[in-house]
Design a protein around this motif. Structure first.
Motif, PDB file in Angstrom:
ATOM      1  N   GLY A  62      41.637  33.164  32.944  1.00 34.04           N
ATOM      2  CA  GLY A  62      41.755  33.291  31.503  1.00 34.04           C
ATOM      3  C   GLY A  62      42.932  34.171  31.131  1.00 34.04           C
ATOM      4  N   ILE A  63      43.579  33.837  30.034  1.00 34.16           N
ATOM      5  CA  ILE A  63      44.709  34.603  29.529  1.00 34.16           C
ATOM      6  C   ILE A  63      44.289  35.221  28.200  1.00 34.16           C
ATOM      7  CG2 ILE A  63      47.108  34.538  28.730  1.00 34.16           C
ATOM      8  CD1 ILE A  63      46.915  33.901  31.685  1.00 34.16           C
ATOM      9  N   LEU A  64      44.359  36.530  28.146  1.00 39.52           N
ATOM     10  CA  LEU A  64      43.975  37.272  26.953  1.00 39.52           C
ATOM     11  C   LEU A  64      45.164  37.363  26.004  1.00 39.52           C
ATOM     12  CD1 LEU A  64      41.628  38.930  25.756  1.00 39.52           C
ATOM     13  CD2 LEU A  64      42.573  40.915  26.943  1.00 39.52           C
ATOM     14  N   THR A  65      44.902  37.133  24.729  1.00 45.57           N
ATOM     15  CA  THR A  65      45.940  37.232  23.703  1.00 45.57           C
ATOM     16  C   THR A  65      45.438  38.121  22.568  1.00 45.57           C
ATOM     17  OG1 THR A  65      45.154  35.289  22.507  1.00 45.57           O
ATOM     18  CG2 THR A  65      46.803  34.907  24.232  1.00 45.57           C
ATOM     19  N   GLU A  72      47.221  39.863  28.914  1.00 43.07           N
ATOM     20  CA  GLU A  72      47.069  39.847  30.364  1.00 43.07           C
ATOM     21  C   GLU A  72      45.988  38.849  30.743  1.00 43.07           C
ATOM     22  OE1 GLU A  72      45.784  43.694  31.763  1.00 43.07           O
ATOM     23  OE2 GLU A  72      44.194  43.812  30.277  1.00 43.07           O
ATOM     24  N   ALA A  73      45.782  38.686  32.026  1.00 39.40           N
ATOM     25  CA  ALA A  73      44.693  37.845  32.520  1.00 39.40           C
ATOM     26  C   ALA A  73      43.612  38.763  33.089  1.00 39.40           C
ATOM     27  CB  ALA A  73      45.209  36.900  33.602  1.00 39.40           C
ATOM     28  N   ALA A  74      42.464  38.200  33.395  1.00 37.20           N
ATOM     29  CA  ALA A  74      41.408  38.982  34.044  1.00 37.20           C
ATOM     30  C   ALA A  74      41.918  39.393  35.415  1.00 37.20           C
ATOM     31  CB  ALA A  74      40.135  38.154  34.163  1.00 37.20           C
ATOM     32  N   VAL A  75      41.993  40.652  35.683  1.00 39.92           N
ATOM     33  CA  VAL A  75      42.460  41.270  36.920  1.00 39.92           C
ATOM     34  C   VAL A  75      43.893  40.903  37.312  1.00 39.92           C
ATOM     35  CG1 VAL A  75      40.115  41.534  37.809  1.00 39.92           C
ATOM     36  CG2 VAL A  75      41.460  39.573  38.557  1.00 39.92           C
ATOM     37  N   CYS A  94      48.685  48.677  26.137  1.00 43.74           N
ATOM     38  CA  CYS A  94      47.302  48.199  25.974  1.00 43.74           C
ATOM     39  C   CYS A  94      46.845  47.317  27.127  1.00 43.74           C
ATOM     40  CB  CYS A  94      47.157  47.445  24.657  1.00 43.74           C
ATOM     41  SG  CYS A  94      47.248  48.527  23.228  1.00 43.74           S
ATOM     42  N   ILE A  95      47.600  47.327  28.216  1.00 45.74           N
ATOM     43  CA  ILE A  95      47.213  46.596  29.425  1.00 45.74           C
ATOM     44  C   ILE A  95      47.487  47.490  30.635  1.00 45.74           C
ATOM     45  CG2 ILE A  95      47.610  44.317  28.432  1.00 45.74           C
ATOM     46  CD1 ILE A  95      50.222  44.190  30.074  1.00 45.74           C
ATOM     47  N   LEU A  96      46.904  47.138  31.760  1.00 42.83           N
ATOM     48  CA  LEU A  96      47.100  47.910  32.978  1.00 42.83           C
ATOM     49  C   LEU A  96      48.530  47.732  33.493  1.00 42.83           C
ATOM     50  CD1 LEU A  96      45.617  49.699  35.072  1.00 42.83           C
ATOM     51  CD2 LEU A  96      45.199  47.599  36.362  1.00 42.83           C
TER      52      LEU A  96
END
Length: 194
Positions: A62-65, A72-75, A94-96
């Protein structure tokens, strides 16, 4: 890593070990709170929800928007190579700040110095730019570098893994095998009990 499930009935599975690329989908899961998004923790609930939603659509992570922009994506972190030969990734506010995406950015900076790429930047990346990308890379822990060849049913670039993904993957794998980059010897003898 193994093989991913088929995208739809009758299609072959995608073997990640062969670097054939993966299909992904944007998901409706909300952004993590900034504290959780920028630190490594054991709280994987939103990552699991992202992966579940993407899997239901035929993807994997999954790609987060947010607000029509790439997160980012999950992990995994996500990098975008534009048709103008610019490598873009969202800012780490706001992302790792993943180690693999940071190493990928270093490799891309070297490619800028040799004239192969024009620029490497962290900036907000609109989904329109993502859909029109030449390459879309999923970058996660240690040496995992995969091409996203389809996003939301739209082919990315040629619909095949591109040369940047191969170059980054090969470089990181070589460095991991040879211990030539960012390796620090640990003086274990200082920690042994006598």
């Amino acid at each position: 890593w193994g093989s991913l499930p088929a995208h739809s009935a009758g299609e072959e599975t995608l073997d990640l070990r062969q670097g054939e690329g993966i299909r992904e989908f944007t998901v409706s899961v909300p952004m993590k709170p900034k504290l959780l998004a920028t630190m490594k923790s054991n709280n994987y609930l939103l990552n699991a929800l992202m992966s579940m939603e993407s899997t239901e659509k035929g993807g994997r992570y999954g790609i987060l928007t947010y607000d029509g922009k790439l997160a980012e994506a999950a992990v995994c972190c996500v990098g975008v190579l534009t048709k103008d030969k610019e490598f873009l990734t969202p800012p780490f506010d706001c992302i790792l700040a993943g180690t693999t995406v940071r190493r990928c950015m270093d490799i891309c900076r070297d490619m800028c110095a040799s004239g192969e790429l024009k620029d490497v930047r962290q900036q907000e990346v609109p989904l329109d730019t993502v859909y029109q990308a030449e390459e879309l890379l999923m970058l996660s822990g240690d040496w995992h570098v995969e091409s996203i060849v389809e996003l939301d049913g739209r082919p990315i670039g040629t619909g095949q893994p591109g040369p940047l993904a191969k170059r980054v993957r090969d470089t990181i794998m070589r460095e991991a095998n040879e211990g030539t980059h960012d390796c620090h010897p640990v003086p274990y003898h200082l920690y042994s009990r006598q």
